[in-house]
Design a protein around this motif. Structure first.
Motif, PDB file in Angstrom:
ATOM      1  N   PHE A 339     -30.613  25.349 -22.293  1.00  0.00           N
ATOM      2  CA  PHE A 339     -29.385  25.850 -21.692  1.00  0.00           C
ATOM      3  C   PHE A 339     -29.716  26.370 -20.296  1.00  0.00           C
ATOM      4  O   PHE A 339     -30.412  27.366 -20.147  1.00  0.00           O
ATOM      5  N   LEU A 340     -29.225  25.679 -19.294  1.00  0.00           N
ATOM      6  CA  LEU A 340     -29.521  26.055 -17.927  1.00  0.00           C
ATOM      7  C   LEU A 340     -28.510  27.074 -17.421  1.00  0.00           C
ATOM      8  O   LEU A 340     -27.391  27.178 -17.924  1.00  0.00           O
ATOM      9  N   ALA A 341     -28.936  27.839 -16.435  1.00  0.00           N
ATOM     10  CA  ALA A 341     -28.054  28.816 -15.821  1.00  0.00           C
ATOM     11  C   ALA A 341     -27.108  28.130 -14.850  1.00  0.00           C
ATOM     12  O   ALA A 341     -27.489  27.188 -14.147  1.00  0.00           O
ATOM     13  N   LYS A 342     -25.878  28.572 -14.832  1.00  0.00           N
ATOM     14  CA  LYS A 342     -24.908  28.088 -13.853  1.00  0.00           C
ATOM     15  C   LYS A 342     -24.026  29.255 -13.446  1.00  0.00           C
ATOM     16  O   LYS A 342     -23.842  30.217 -14.214  1.00  0.00           O
ATOM     17  N   PRO A 343     -23.471  29.222 -12.244  1.00  0.00           N
ATOM     18  CA  PRO A 343     -22.614  30.328 -11.821  1.00  0.00           C
ATOM     19  C   PRO A 343     -21.218  30.217 -12.419  1.00  0.00           C
ATOM     20  O   PRO A 343     -20.727  29.129 -12.704  1.00  0.00           O
ATOM     21  N   HIS A 344     -20.606  31.353 -12.652  1.00  0.00           N
ATOM     22  CA  HIS A 344     -19.177  31.380 -12.923  1.00  0.00           C
ATOM     23  C   HIS A 344     -18.583  32.484 -12.062  1.00  0.00           C
ATOM     24  O   HIS A 344     -19.242  33.479 -11.737  1.00  0.00           O
ATOM     25  N   ALA A 345     -17.347  32.284 -11.677  1.00  0.00           N
ATOM     26  CA  ALA A 345     -16.708  33.191 -10.730  1.00  0.00           C
ATOM     27  C   ALA A 345     -15.705  34.090 -11.429  1.00  0.00           C
ATOM     28  O   ALA A 345     -14.961  33.659 -12.313  1.00  0.00           O
ATOM     29  N   SER A 346     -15.694  35.348 -11.022  1.00  0.00           N
ATOM     30  CA  SER A 346     -14.579  36.234 -11.325  1.00  0.00           C
ATOM     31  C   SER A 346     -13.911  36.583 -10.001  1.00  0.00           C
ATOM     32  O   SER A 346     -14.558  36.620  -8.950  1.00  0.00           O
ATOM     33  N   LEU A 347     -12.605  36.793 -10.061  1.00  0.00           N
ATOM     34  CA  LEU A 347     -11.820  37.079  -8.862  1.00  0.00           C
ATOM     35  C   LEU A 347     -11.213  38.468  -8.989  1.00  0.00           C
ATOM     36  O   LEU A 347     -10.779  38.867 -10.080  1.00  0.00           O
ATOM     37  N   HIS A 348     -11.151  39.179  -7.861  1.00  0.00           N
ATOM     38  CA  HIS A 348     -10.792  40.599  -7.915  1.00  0.00           C
ATOM     39  C   HIS A 348      -9.863  40.985  -6.768  1.00  0.00           C
ATOM     40  O   HIS A 348      -9.929  40.430  -5.674  1.00  0.00           O
ATOM     41  N   ARG A 349      -9.025  41.979  -7.080  1.00  0.00           N
ATOM     42  CA  ARG A 349      -8.171  42.615  -6.086  1.00  0.00           C
ATOM     43  C   ARG A 349      -8.270  44.123  -6.314  1.00  0.00           C
ATOM     44  O   ARG A 349      -8.168  44.593  -7.458  1.00  0.00           O
ATOM     45  N   TRP A 350      -8.523  44.876  -5.230  1.00  0.00           N
ATOM     46  CA  TRP A 350      -8.634  46.332  -5.327  1.00  0.00           C
ATOM     47  C   TRP A 350      -7.539  46.975  -4.493  1.00  0.00           C
ATOM     48  O   TRP A 350      -7.225  46.495  -3.388  1.00  0.00           O
ATOM     49  N   TYR A 351      -6.994  48.074  -5.006  1.00  0.00           N
ATOM     50  CA  TYR A 351      -5.813  48.669  -4.395  1.00  0.00           C
ATOM     51  C   TYR A 351      -6.104  50.014  -3.746  1.00  0.00           C
ATOM     52  O   TYR A 351      -5.221  50.851  -3.608  1.00  0.00           O
ATOM     53  N   ASP A 352      -7.339  50.187  -3.357  1.00  0.00           N
ATOM     54  CA  ASP A 352      -7.752  51.299  -2.504  1.00  0.00           C
ATOM     55  C   ASP A 352      -8.507  50.685  -1.334  1.00  0.00           C
ATOM     56  O   ASP A 352      -9.474  49.927  -1.537  1.00  0.00           O
ATOM     57  N   ASN A 353      -8.101  50.982  -0.123  1.00  0.00           N
ATOM     58  CA  ASN A 353      -8.671  50.323   1.056  1.00  0.00           C
ATOM     59  C   ASN A 353     -10.164  50.570   1.195  1.00  0.00           C
ATOM     60  O   ASN A 353     -10.921  49.671   1.601  1.00  0.00           O
ATOM     61  N   ARG A 354     -10.617  51.775   0.861  1.00  0.00           N
ATOM     62  CA  ARG A 354     -12.039  52.070   0.988  1.00  0.00           C
ATOM     63  C   ARG A 354     -12.851  51.220   0.007  1.00  0.00           C
ATOM     64  O   ARG A 354     -13.869  50.622   0.378  1.00  0.00           O
ATOM     65  N   MET A 355     -12.403  51.184  -1.237  1.00  0.00           N
ATOM     66  CA  MET A 355     -13.130  50.423  -2.251  1.00  0.00           C
ATOM     67  C   MET A 355     -13.095  48.930  -1.927  1.00  0.00           C
ATOM     68  O   MET A 355     -14.107  48.236  -2.029  1.00  0.00           O
ATOM     69  N   ASP A 356     -11.937  48.456  -1.537  1.00  0.00           N
ATOM     70  CA  ASP A 356     -11.796  47.046  -1.194  1.00  0.00           C
ATOM     71  C   ASP A 356     -12.748  46.660  -0.052  1.00  0.00           C
ATOM     72  O   ASP A 356     -13.449  45.649  -0.118  1.00  0.00           O
ATOM     73  N   SER A 357     -12.796  47.490   0.971  1.00  0.00           N
ATOM     74  CA  SER A 357     -13.640  47.188   2.127  1.00  0.00           C
ATOM     75  C   SER A 357     -15.119  47.206   1.761  1.00  0.00           C
ATOM     76  O   SER A 357     -15.887  46.296   2.151  1.00  0.00           O
ATOM     77  N   LEU A 358     -15.557  48.211   0.998  1.00  0.00           N
ATOM     78  CA  LEU A 358     -16.971  48.320   0.636  1.00  0.00           C
ATOM     79  C   LEU A 358     -17.425  47.148  -0.232  1.00  0.00           C
ATOM     80  O   LEU A 358     -18.499  46.573  -0.013  1.00  0.00           O
ATOM     81  N   ILE A 359     -16.609  46.767  -1.211  1.00  0.00           N
ATOM     82  CA  ILE A 359     -17.024  45.684  -2.109  1.00  0.00           C
ATOM     83  C   ILE A 359     -17.013  44.343  -1.391  1.00  0.00           C
ATOM     84  O   ILE A 359     -17.933  43.529  -1.554  1.00  0.00           O
ATOM     85  N   ARG A 360     -15.990  44.094  -0.593  1.00  0.00           N
ATOM     86  CA  ARG A 360     -15.941  42.818   0.122  1.00  0.00           C
ATOM     87  C   ARG A 360     -17.104  42.677   1.106  1.00  0.00           C
ATOM     88  O   ARG A 360     -17.584  41.575   1.356  1.00  0.00           O
ATOM     89  N   GLU A 361     -17.573  43.791   1.647  1.00  0.00           N
ATOM     90  CA  GLU A 361     -18.741  43.748   2.532  1.00  0.00           C
ATOM     91  C   GLU A 361     -20.016  43.442   1.743  1.00  0.00           C
ATOM     92  O   GLU A 361     -20.926  42.761   2.238  1.00  0.00           O
ATOM     93  N   TRP A 362     -20.070  43.915   0.507  1.00  0.00           N
ATOM     94  CA  TRP A 362     -21.253  43.739  -0.346  1.00  0.00           C
ATOM     95  C   TRP A 362     -21.316  42.367  -0.996  1.00  0.00           C
ATOM     96  O   TRP A 362     -22.409  41.829  -1.236  1.00  0.00           O
ATOM     97  N   LEU A 363     -20.178  41.757  -1.300  1.00  0.00           N
ATOM     98  CA  LEU A 363     -20.142  40.551  -2.119  1.00  0.00           C
ATOM     99  C   LEU A 363     -20.912  39.351  -1.556  1.00  0.00           C
ATOM    100  O   LEU A 363     -21.607  38.666  -2.316  1.00  0.00           O
TER     101      LEU A 363
END
Length: 390
Positions: A339-363
């Motif tokens: 069983f080989l590793a493969k990526p799967h995607a999760s999609l997200h929306r955050w409703y606090d501007n600070r949290m949204d900005s920090l995570i999008r910068e990290w992703l």
């Protein structure tokens, strides 16, 4: 879009079954079909008391929905298998309440394929954007910090990203059977050392006097699914507080009475009668994919887990011409068995501007590291086959 009304539904049954079927389609993966999701709710496996409040979104035109999104309001992260503690810790550091959160997935099933279901002939991109706007408004009105879609369908992913969702990559295991005709072909893809190991593991089960039979469709009845639930319950209990017991006995009984029993495969390890098992695993299948879900055993027998959960299902899938085997979440030991590793995607929306900005910068960096981790894991595999597309 003209004449469309947004409605939130606290039960799948608020959306008539024939409408759900027409949107999702009879060929949809089993985990999003009416029978599966309704059984989860009817059996109270998924309920407010269990921390999963059904909150399905639908766009209605007149007396018929033209789009639906399976959604749940969660007060914990259990049963998701995408581990978002890093987001919860960040929320705490920002003095934000991480729960409740909105979640889109088939509950307690880490299977790739989540999407919004849109009627044929409708503009899917426009309706996806409209539904996401409705989700955003609902979240802001109710002080919900995030909406998260897990194990998304790769084709739908592009539409959701275009409408502003952020992508987080994780990994799962998959055996692609391309070019493999039988179990001997599967074995021959390993190096000599691992071929010997697999043969030794299978021999240990035979020496214990066991054989494995696949039971599906008309072979199945309520009694067999009750036995499978007992195995599932006992296995979960072995792990104490870490046990992942989510499904009630009545959910298993519902599968036995449902058209979905044609897509249930029980692998019974037995000495005589397959209906008197020492161990069993439960898998779900459609024409292209076999999904490993649950297992349990009443005896401690060397290598029995590998046989019932991996080798017998692999042999069965190859015999049936199934293209992919998804063995379920977790377990680096799966790499040693093809069983080989493969990526799967999760999609997200955050409703606090600070949290949204920090995570999008990290992703971007986090996703890059995940791809490198997947490549490194596959490079060490003893199974010689083309790596999954990254």
């Amino acid at each position: 879009m003209a004449n469309l009304i947004t409605r939130w539904h606290h039960s799948l049954k608020e959306i008539p079954e024939h409408h759900w079927r027409s949107l999702v389609g009879e060929q949809a993966m089993p985990f999003y079909r009416w029978e599966w999701l309704a059984a989860l709710e009817d059996s109270a496996s998924i309920s407010i008391e269990q921390g999963w409040q059904p909150l399905h979104l639908a766009l209605w035109r007149g007396d018929a929905p033209v789009a639906v999104a399976p959604l749940y309001l969660k007060v914990h992260s259990a049963g998701e298998f995408v581990f978002d503690q890093i987001f919860a810790r960040l929320a705490g550091a920002l003095d934000l309440s991480y729960y409740p959160k909105l979640l889109g997935m088939s509950p307690v099933s880490p299977v790739q394929g989540y999407r919004f279901y849109v009627a044929s002939g409708e503009n899917e991109a426009e309706l996806t954007a409209m539904m996401l706007q409705s989700i955003d408004s609902f979240a802001y009105r109710n002080n919900i910090l995030s909406c998260n879609f897990l194990y998304v369908d790769p084709q739908w992913r592009a539409l959701a990203e275009a409408a502003g969702c952020a992508t987080w990559l994780n990994q799962q295991s998959l055996l692609s059977t391309n070019g493999l005709q039988n179990f001997s072909d599967y074995l021959n893809r390993f190096d000599a050392n691992q071929r010997r190991n697999i043969k030794r593991e299978r021999k240990a089960v035979i020496q214990a006097g066991l054989k494995v039979s696949a039971l599906t469709g008309s072979d199945l009845d309520v009694q067999l699914l009750q036995r499978m639930h007992n195995f599932y319950e006992q296995h979960c209990a072995r792990w104490g507080d870490w046990g992942s017991k989510y499904l009630s006995k009545s959910f298993f009984e519902a599968l036995a009475k449902s058209p979905l029993k044609d897509q249930v495969v029980l692998f019974s390890a037995h000495r005589d009668d397959p209906r008197d098992p020492v161990a069993m695993s439960l898998c779900i299948q459609d024409e292209k994919t076999l999904w490993g879900r649950y297992w349990g055993s009443k005896e401690e027998i060397n290598c029995l887990h590998f046989e019932v959960c991996y080798y017998s299902p692999i042999a069965w899938a190859l015999e049936k011409g199934i293209q992919n085997f998804d063995p379920g979440a977790g377990g680096s030991h799966k790499r040693r068995r093809g069983f080989l590793a493969k990526p799967h995607a999760s999609l997200h929306r955050w409703y606090d501007n600070r949290m949204d900005s920090l995570i999008r910068e990290w992703l971007p960096q986090a996703n890059k590291l995940m791809i490198e981790e997947i490549k490194a894991a596959n490079a060490e595999s003893p199974f010689q086959i083309n790596s999954p597309h990254l």
